[in-house]
Write a protein that holds these residues in place. Sequence first.
Motif, mmCIF file in Angstrom:
data_model
loop_
_atom_site.group_PDB
_atom_site.id
_atom_site.type_symbol
_atom_site.label_atom_id
_atom_site.label_comp_id
_atom_site.label_asym_id
_atom_site.label_seq_id
_atom_site.Cartn_x
_atom_site.Cartn_y
_atom_site.Cartn_z
ATOM 1 N N LEU A 1 9.782 -4.234 4.546
ATOM 2 C CA LEU A 1 8.692 -3.753 5.384
ATOM 3 C C LEU A 1 7.399 -3.779 4.563
ATOM 4 N N ILE A 2 6.344 -4.351 5.129
ATOM 5 C CA ILE A 2 5.023 -4.329 4.497
ATOM 6 C C ILE A 2 4.118 -3.461 5.360
ATOM 7 N N ARG A 3 3.567 -2.424 4.742
ATOM 8 C CA ARG A 3 2.724 -1.478 5.466
ATOM 9 C C ARG A 3 1.260 -1.672 5.052
ATOM 10 N N PHE A 4 0.390 -1.840 6.041
ATOM 11 C CA PHE A 4 -1.041 -2.011 5.814
ATOM 12 C C PHE A 4 -1.789 -0.826 6.416
ATOM 13 N N ARG A 5 -2.762 -0.318 5.682
ATOM 14 C CA ARG A 5 -3.670 0.695 6.215
ATOM 15 C C ARG A 5 -5.102 0.188 6.032
ATOM 16 N N VAL A 6 -5.819 0.085 7.145
ATOM 17 C CA VAL A 6 -7.185 -0.429 7.115
ATOM 18 C C VAL A 6 -8.153 0.723 7.344
ATOM 19 N N PHE A 7 -8.985 0.964 6.350
ATOM 20 C CA PHE A 7 -10.022 1.988 6.392
ATOM 21 C C PHE A 7 -11.357 1.314 6.676
ATOM 22 N N ASP A 8 -12.371 2.114 6.954
ATOM 23 C CA ASP A 8 -13.699 1.548 7.172
ATOM 24 C C ASP A 8 -14.232 0.848 5.927
ATOM 25 N N ASP A 9 -13.735 1.254 4.761
ATOM 26 C CA ASP A 9 -14.243 0.665 3.521
ATOM 27 C C ASP A 9 -13.178 -0.083 2.732
ATOM 28 N N GLY A 10 -12.067 -0.453 3.375
ATOM 29 C CA GLY A 10 -11.104 -1.244 2.629
ATOM 30 C C GLY A 10 -9.695 -1.204 3.169
ATOM 31 N N LEU A 11 -8.772 -1.585 2.306
ATOM 32 C CA LEU A 11 -7.380 -1.821 2.690
ATOM 33 C C LEU A 11 -6.440 -1.293 1.617
ATOM 34 N N GLY A 12 -5.312 -0.739 2.078
ATOM 35 C CA GLY A 12 -4.194 -0.456 1.200
ATOM 36 C C GLY A 12 -2.944 -1.083 1.784
ATOM 37 N N PHE A 13 -2.108 -1.692 0.942
ATOM 38 C CA PHE A 13 -0.824 -2.202 1.433
ATOM 39 C C PHE A 13 0.243 -1.991 0.369
ATOM 40 N N ARG A 14 1.471 -1.855 0.820
ATOM 41 C CA ARG A 14 2.581 -1.698 -0.107
ATOM 42 C C ARG A 14 3.845 -2.292 0.499
ATOM 43 N N TYR A 15 4.840 -2.504 -0.363
ATOM 44 C CA TYR A 15 6.152 -2.985 0.054
ATOM 45 C C TYR A 15 7.092 -1.785 0.167
ATOM 46 N N GLU A 16 7.881 -1.781 1.245
ATOM 47 C CA GLU A 16 8.854 -0.714 1.449
ATOM 48 C C GLU A 16 10.233 -1.344 1.665
ATOM 49 N N PHE A 17 11.235 -0.711 1.074
ATOM 50 C CA PHE A 17 12.589 -1.242 1.109
ATOM 51 C C PHE A 17 13.508 -0.198 1.745
ATOM 52 N N PRO A 18 13.797 -0.321 3.030
ATOM 53 C CA PRO A 18 14.684 0.647 3.679
ATOM 54 C C PRO A 18 16.100 0.553 3.095
ATOM 55 N N GLN A 19 16.858 1.639 3.239
ATOM 56 C CA GLN A 19 18.255 1.591 2.820
ATOM 57 C C GLN A 19 19.000 0.607 3.714
ATOM 58 N N MET B 1 10.600 -5.746 -14.882
ATOM 59 C CA MET B 1 9.374 -5.105 -14.415
ATOM 60 C C MET B 1 9.610 -3.752 -13.747
ATOM 61 N N ALA B 2 10.696 -3.631 -12.985
ATOM 62 C CA ALA B 2 10.965 -2.359 -12.310
ATOM 63 C C ALA B 2 12.409 -2.338 -11.843
ATOM 64 N N TYR B 3 13.014 -1.159 -11.948
ATOM 65 C CA TYR B 3 14.385 -0.938 -11.483
ATOM 66 C C TYR B 3 14.300 -0.094 -10.214
ATOM 67 N N MET B 4 14.866 -0.592 -9.126
ATOM 68 C CA MET B 4 14.666 0.019 -7.822
ATOM 69 C C MET B 4 16.003 0.357 -7.168
ATOM 70 N N GLN B 5 15.985 1.399 -6.356
ATOM 71 C CA GLN B 5 17.127 1.766 -5.528
ATOM 72 C C GLN B 5 16.604 2.149 -4.156
ATOM 73 N N THR B 6 17.112 1.499 -3.128
ATOM 74 C CA THR B 6 16.666 1.796 -1.769
ATOM 75 C C THR B 6 17.220 3.149 -1.309
ATOM 76 N N PRO B 7 16.434 3.872 -0.448
ATOM 77 C CA PRO B 7 15.112 3.500 0.057
ATOM 78 C C PRO B 7 14.043 3.763 -1.001
ATOM 79 N N CYS B 8 13.055 2.877 -1.080
ATOM 80 C CA CYS B 8 12.010 3.018 -2.084
ATOM 81 C C CYS B 8 10.785 2.227 -1.659
ATOM 82 N N THR B 9 9.687 2.453 -2.371
ATOM 83 C CA THR B 9 8.439 1.751 -2.088
ATOM 84 C C THR B 9 7.777 1.358 -3.400
#
Length: 711
Positions: free
Chosen positions: A116-134, A252-260
């Motif tokens: 899942l890729i989540r985008f948040r658009v503000f009046d002055d920019g953007l944030g996005f991140r990757y999300e990994f559901p279980q 680079m990173a060790y991950m375990q779902t669910p995580c972001t």
Amino acid sequence: MKRLLFFVAFAAMAIFGRAEDLSSPNGNMKLTFELQDGIPTYQLSLNGHAIIKPSQLGLELKDTESLLDGFTIENSTNSAFDETWQPVWGESSSIRNNYNELAVTLKQPSTNRILLIRFRVFDDGLGFRYEFPQQDNLNYFVVKKERSEFAMAGDHTAWWIPGDYDTQEYDYTTSKLSEIGGLMENAITPNSSQTPISATAVQTALMMKTDDGYYINLHEAALKDYSCMHLELDDKNMVFESVLTPDAVGNMAYMQTPCTTPWRTVIACNNAADILMSNITLNLNEPCAYETTDWIKPVKYIGVWWEMITGKSSWSYTNLPSVKLGKTDYSKTTPNGTHAANTKHVKDYIDFAAENGFDAVLVEGWNEGWEDWFGKSKDYVFDFVTPYPDFDVKALREYALSKNVKLMMHHETSGSVRNYERHLDTAYRFMADNGYNSVKSGYVGDIIPRGEYHYGQWMVNHYLYAVKKAADYKIMVNAHEAVRPTGLCRTYPNLIGNESARGTEYEAFGGNNVNHTTILPFTRLTGGPMDYTPGIFEPDVSVHNPDNNSRVRTTLARQLALYVTMYSPLQMAADLPEVYQQHMDAFQFIKDVAIDWDKTLVLEAEPGDFITYARKAKGSNTWFVGRTNDEEARTSEISFDFLSPDKKYIATVYADAKDANWETNPKAYEIKKYVVSSKSVLRQFCASGGGYAIRIVPVEDKAELKGLKKL
């Protein structure tokens, strides 16, 4: 009928990867997401102007198929969010968090995995991140490489420092993006621990300006349980790609779902001041994690510090070449005679703090082990509780208490993080038992466990562990040499400060560029406040140490301005008390200036040139203005239209004298008082390396106006 059309459109998007648009609440910022041959891409525009050209997203994983391509769209949802929240401390007493969100769920049919890729658009920019559901087919995984792209629309001007896994303590270089590779070698200057990445890798927050006057800032927010991101530039195509900090074995990173992942941020404006006023980094972090925060309070402090930095005094008690904790009997050694953290000397600092209304006194070098702490890769280097023979913990605790002054603890780890964690509970308990409610921690040198970097996932987790553990003891943390801040102070407000950049100490190591403090608010301070340690009134370091010919590249007036322009709820008056005694008229501003704010405005701004802030003290009608200027002498012109229109005020202006210059006449300043109102305009000379500071208070009695000139 509208609902039917929505589902038809969604089905087409799912099958063909058709572009989906998302606009900011005011409609000016526009995100476009689409799958191109199964590859997730995005682009961003402001007022129809390209900020980010089509850029690819995804991650490479170790020993398994990547999450880069082969996707279809499983689901897509839109939502809107609007709240106003109150920070425990900050540049404003309330912050609006308003964005539109797009959450795209991608499926990789060949592996049956979900991203899942989540985008948040503000009046002055953007944030996005990757999300990994279980999910069944993605539980534990290792990130080999994150491939988030930021494709620039031109060869922008950039204010940058070299990409490095271990330090941010570099001066900024100003250049075109295409020039970075040719300038990198000279930009990399020596540091106690450094691991430069490549000829075109730079650090965030990265500040840029387009040829047609748009300002762009790339950074990250909410860095937790992941490694710090740098940016590698393809200087042929002007495309940045994320570069993560590896661990000791290259992962680079060790991950375990669910995580972001952390959020990747793009702030974009057509006014430099709006970059400084953006709250995107804070807003992408979670709300405060603590039920009670009354123990977290902004701090104005002095310290037994600058005299050691300049070489006037020493951290160590003896000149022994080697010591061992618990083995070296300091009572049988010969003191070196330069140890600054002794009981009598610290009492003098406590007296000065009490006389001038300061909250705390930082003391460095009070504990055993400083003789061979640096550069030895020594594991059991400090225990953080055992004082030198000339430092009486109990007597100083009682003396400070009698003067209503707190002592600020210092924990230098010498990079031995394993040792710090083994002592952390004991050290914090010692602080609580002895009345220390804040600590300056340090991470100078290469990290132990050996092979780890300052900005890798292991260390990122340590820094947050130390902050959360400190909260158990109601302790505030000011971490030096730690990973750069990413807005985590919203969630954990006892993270009251960081260094994480080239601070004032470098003025005693050869000097910072004159324009340094006109860049840091656009870069380092994007993620949170900095313990810059301003207030140096004696620029000639040889006055304290004849063997050190460094000069602080600033005028005295600009040192006052930094208390307003370099935001921090933790502000130090860094010079020696005897120096301040020579300039008590100017020192008055440091005594008066607030460290917590109801409102902040940017009156003038251009990265690398100048910044002028106006801030209203929390719970008060008093305003403070600060201006920091680069090496070019200029005249600043500001309006006081931010003041209440029905009131008169007295403005005390601390400014460069007409013949002031950071190099030839740095201590030339003047102090003038004016009667001002919301209609007043100030034209003020700013010297090379100079600036000014103003305190503005409402008139309570007309008698106060006698003899004052109206501005």
